[in-house]
Design a protein around this motif. Sequence first.
Motif, PDB file in Angstrom:
ATOM      1  N   GLY A   1     -92.313  -3.506  -8.996  1.00  0.00           N
ATOM      2  CA  GLY A   1     -93.010  -3.065  -9.852  1.00  0.00           C
ATOM      3  C   GLY A   1     -93.646  -4.099  -9.327  1.00  0.00           C
ATOM      4  O   GLY A   1     -95.801  -3.328 -10.541  1.00  0.00           O
ATOM      5  N   ARG A   2     -94.534  -4.865  -9.111  1.00  0.00           N
ATOM      6  CA  ARG A   2     -94.988  -6.419  -9.066  1.00  0.00           C
ATOM      7  C   ARG A   2     -95.199  -6.507  -7.947  1.00  0.00           C
ATOM      8  O   ARG A   2     -96.311  -7.517  -7.524  1.00  0.00           O
ATOM      9  N   ALA A   3     -95.286  -6.219  -6.758  1.00  0.00           N
ATOM     10  CA  ALA A   3     -94.771  -6.469  -5.572  1.00  0.00           C
ATOM     11  C   ALA A   3     -96.222  -5.549  -4.696  1.00  0.00           C
ATOM     12  O   ALA A   3     -97.003  -5.502  -5.558  1.00  0.00           O
ATOM     13  N   PHE A   4     -96.943  -6.625  -3.815  1.00  0.00           N
ATOM     14  CA  PHE A   4     -98.008  -5.666  -3.097  1.00  0.00           C
ATOM     15  C   PHE A   4     -97.718  -5.180  -1.874  1.00  0.00           C
ATOM     16  O   PHE A   4     -96.593  -5.278  -1.518  1.00  0.00           O
ATOM     17  N   ILE A   5     -98.409  -3.902  -1.358  1.00  0.00           N
ATOM     18  CA  ILE A   5     -98.810  -2.889  -0.499  1.00  0.00           C
ATOM     19  C   ILE A   5    -100.034  -3.435   0.139  1.00  0.00           C
ATOM     20  O   ILE A   5    -100.777  -2.404  -0.411  1.00  0.00           O
TER      21      ILE A   5
ATOM     22  N   LYS B   1     -92.084 -12.138   2.017  1.00  0.00           N
ATOM     23  CA  LYS B   1     -90.945 -11.444   3.339  1.00  0.00           C
ATOM     24  C   LYS B   1     -91.255 -10.047   2.506  1.00  0.00           C
ATOM     25  O   LYS B   1     -90.966  -9.786   0.820  1.00  0.00           O
ATOM     26  N   PRO B   2     -90.964  -9.120   3.071  1.00  0.00           N
ATOM     27  CA  PRO B   2     -90.218  -7.277   2.582  1.00  0.00           C
ATOM     28  C   PRO B   2     -89.327  -7.523   1.690  1.00  0.00           C
ATOM     29  O   PRO B   2     -88.681  -8.321   1.102  1.00  0.00           O
ATOM     30  N   LEU B   3     -89.309  -6.692   0.496  1.00  0.00           N
ATOM     31  CA  LEU B   3     -89.311  -6.440  -0.239  1.00  0.00           C
ATOM     32  C   LEU B   3     -86.896  -6.712  -0.348  1.00  0.00           C
ATOM     33  O   LEU B   3     -86.784  -6.963  -0.984  1.00  0.00           O
ATOM     34  N   SER B   4     -87.666  -5.082   0.396  1.00  0.00           N
ATOM     35  CA  SER B   4     -86.033  -5.050   0.828  1.00  0.00           C
ATOM     36  C   SER B   4     -85.482  -5.921   1.315  1.00  0.00           C
ATOM     37  O   SER B   4     -84.170  -5.810   1.575  1.00  0.00           O
ATOM     38  N   ALA B   5     -85.535  -7.004   2.314  1.00  0.00           N
ATOM     39  CA  ALA B   5     -84.519  -8.222   2.833  1.00  0.00           C
ATOM     40  C   ALA B   5     -84.645  -9.571   1.935  1.00  0.00           C
ATOM     41  O   ALA B   5     -83.803 -10.450   1.683  1.00  0.00           O
TER      42      ALA B   5
ATOM     43  N   LYS C   1    -103.514  -9.086   8.458  1.00  0.00           N
ATOM     44  CA  LYS C   1    -103.191 -10.399   9.559  1.00  0.00           C
ATOM     45  C   LYS C   1    -101.484  -9.978   9.440  1.00  0.00           C
ATOM     46  O   LYS C   1    -100.506  -9.717   9.904  1.00  0.00           O
ATOM     47  N   ILE C   2    -101.370  -9.432   7.961  1.00  0.00           N
ATOM     48  CA  ILE C   2     -99.590  -8.616   8.228  1.00  0.00           C
ATOM     49  C   ILE C   2     -99.205  -7.294   8.425  1.00  0.00           C
ATOM     50  O   ILE C   2     -98.083  -7.326   8.720  1.00  0.00           O
ATOM     51  N   ALA C   3    -100.508  -7.071   9.119  1.00  0.00           N
ATOM     52  CA  ALA C   3    -100.171  -5.384  10.085  1.00  0.00           C
ATOM     53  C   ALA C   3    -100.118  -5.920  11.060  1.00  0.00           C
ATOM     54  O   ALA C   3     -99.413  -6.111  11.908  1.00  0.00           O
ATOM     55  N   TYR C   4    -101.028  -6.457  11.867  1.00  0.00           N
ATOM     56  CA  TYR C   4    -100.790  -6.951  13.305  1.00  0.00           C
ATOM     57  C   TYR C   4     -99.690  -8.013  13.756  1.00  0.00           C
ATOM     58  O   TYR C   4     -99.741  -8.007  14.960  1.00  0.00           O
ATOM     59  N   ALA C   5     -99.806  -9.202  12.944  1.00  0.00           N
ATOM     60  CA  ALA C   5     -98.839  -9.759  13.220  1.00  0.00           C
ATOM     61  C   ALA C   5     -97.183  -9.833  12.960  1.00  0.00           C
ATOM     62  O   ALA C   5     -96.255 -10.079  13.681  1.00  0.00           O
TER      63      ALA C   5
ATOM     64  N   GLY D   1     -98.452  -1.254   3.963  1.00  0.00           N
ATOM     65  CA  GLY D   1     -97.390  -0.024   3.534  1.00  0.00           C
ATOM     66  C   GLY D   1     -96.068  -0.363   3.119  1.00  0.00           C
ATOM     67  O   GLY D   1     -95.311   0.330   2.785  1.00  0.00           O
ATOM     68  N   GLN D   2     -95.442  -1.759   3.714  1.00  0.00           N
ATOM     69  CA  GLN D   2     -94.618  -1.911   2.905  1.00  0.00           C
ATOM     70  C   GLN D   2     -94.605  -2.621   2.104  1.00  0.00           C
ATOM     71  O   GLN D   2     -95.186  -3.801   1.267  1.00  0.00           O
TER      72      GLN D   2
END
Length: 350
Positions: free
Chosen positions: A192-196, A177-181, A203-207, A212-213
């Motif tokens: 500092g350990r999240a994936f971008i 999930k997005p870290l912001s949520a 798949k994370i982009a088109y789905a 970028g988040q």
Amino acid sequence: MQAEIFVATLALLLAALFIWGFRTLPEERWQIIGCLLGGKEPDGAWKGLNLTYYGFFNAFAYLLAALLFFVLMGSLSVPVAGIVTLLVAVLSICMPASKLIARWVEGKANPFTVGGASFLGLIASPWVVMFLNDTLGARLGFSAPVMSVLAAISIAYAIGEGIGRLACISFGCCYGKPLSACHPLLRKVFSGRAFIFSGATKKIAYAHHLDGQEVVPVQAVTAVLLTAAGVMGCYAFLKGFPAAAFCGTLVVTQSWRVLSELLRADFRGAGRISAYQIMSLLSIVYSFLILVFFPSAGAEMPDLAAGMLALWDPGILLFFELLFAAAFLYTGRSRVTGATIRLHVVGEKI
């Protein structure tokens, strides 16, 4: 000291692989490993079939899991023919199941699921072992101890799935999930350990348009936790505690699957509780039933050196090479991305 050296070496190699993979694989260029020419377009360009790092890391996961299973079984003096038959039988169930169960749960033709494959493999494995003992074992004069075989399968699965998470990172699937949520505590833990992820074909982009988040690095946590469970299970196995190795690795892997889905943003099927979570809970219950009906009392003490020596055979090495190639071709041909290739002559090099 053999077991300690073996386990420590395995842990260090996995740690080095993960440190590199977690830093590198979310990048766009680590999704496609190469393209094969297909049909030619009217404008002179070629259609391309993409081969993915997803397939490469899945094949590597299959290979390492199979090698580990082979060594553990060899350490119990199970003959090579028996080990290979067991391995082929289990893979023949799990590899097709990874696609068929994903199609059933998610309603899509192309995804794979390790969770569904492992569930079906666990259900079938005790009966496969018993059948093998009554057929091939009776001819060759061996009887593979059911609990020890299940422990070896569980260990190999844990380490194989952990490495397989690198495939998911490279393709941008099974994402968090997005870290912001997320809850503030989770944001603090993963700050500092999240994936971008980057790249429009991930798949994370088109789905979900989450490239970028910052997202929860659920694949990384899964990789570390499962391989740690597998390594500890391997140590317990080599010290003569197959029931503890089996139950420990299976409970950790399946419990984490239930919990990890709460951190994931990708589609896992309809309903608040996914079919994969239900399968994992059933797997835990089933594992305790196996402990009752297939006790490990009187199991042979493993001999790691004998297991390692069993590998040094040209036919066995060729078998593992073919396994890697088959797994790569099965999981590495991208059906959801395409390519357009243009060939030309470099004039200044003539």
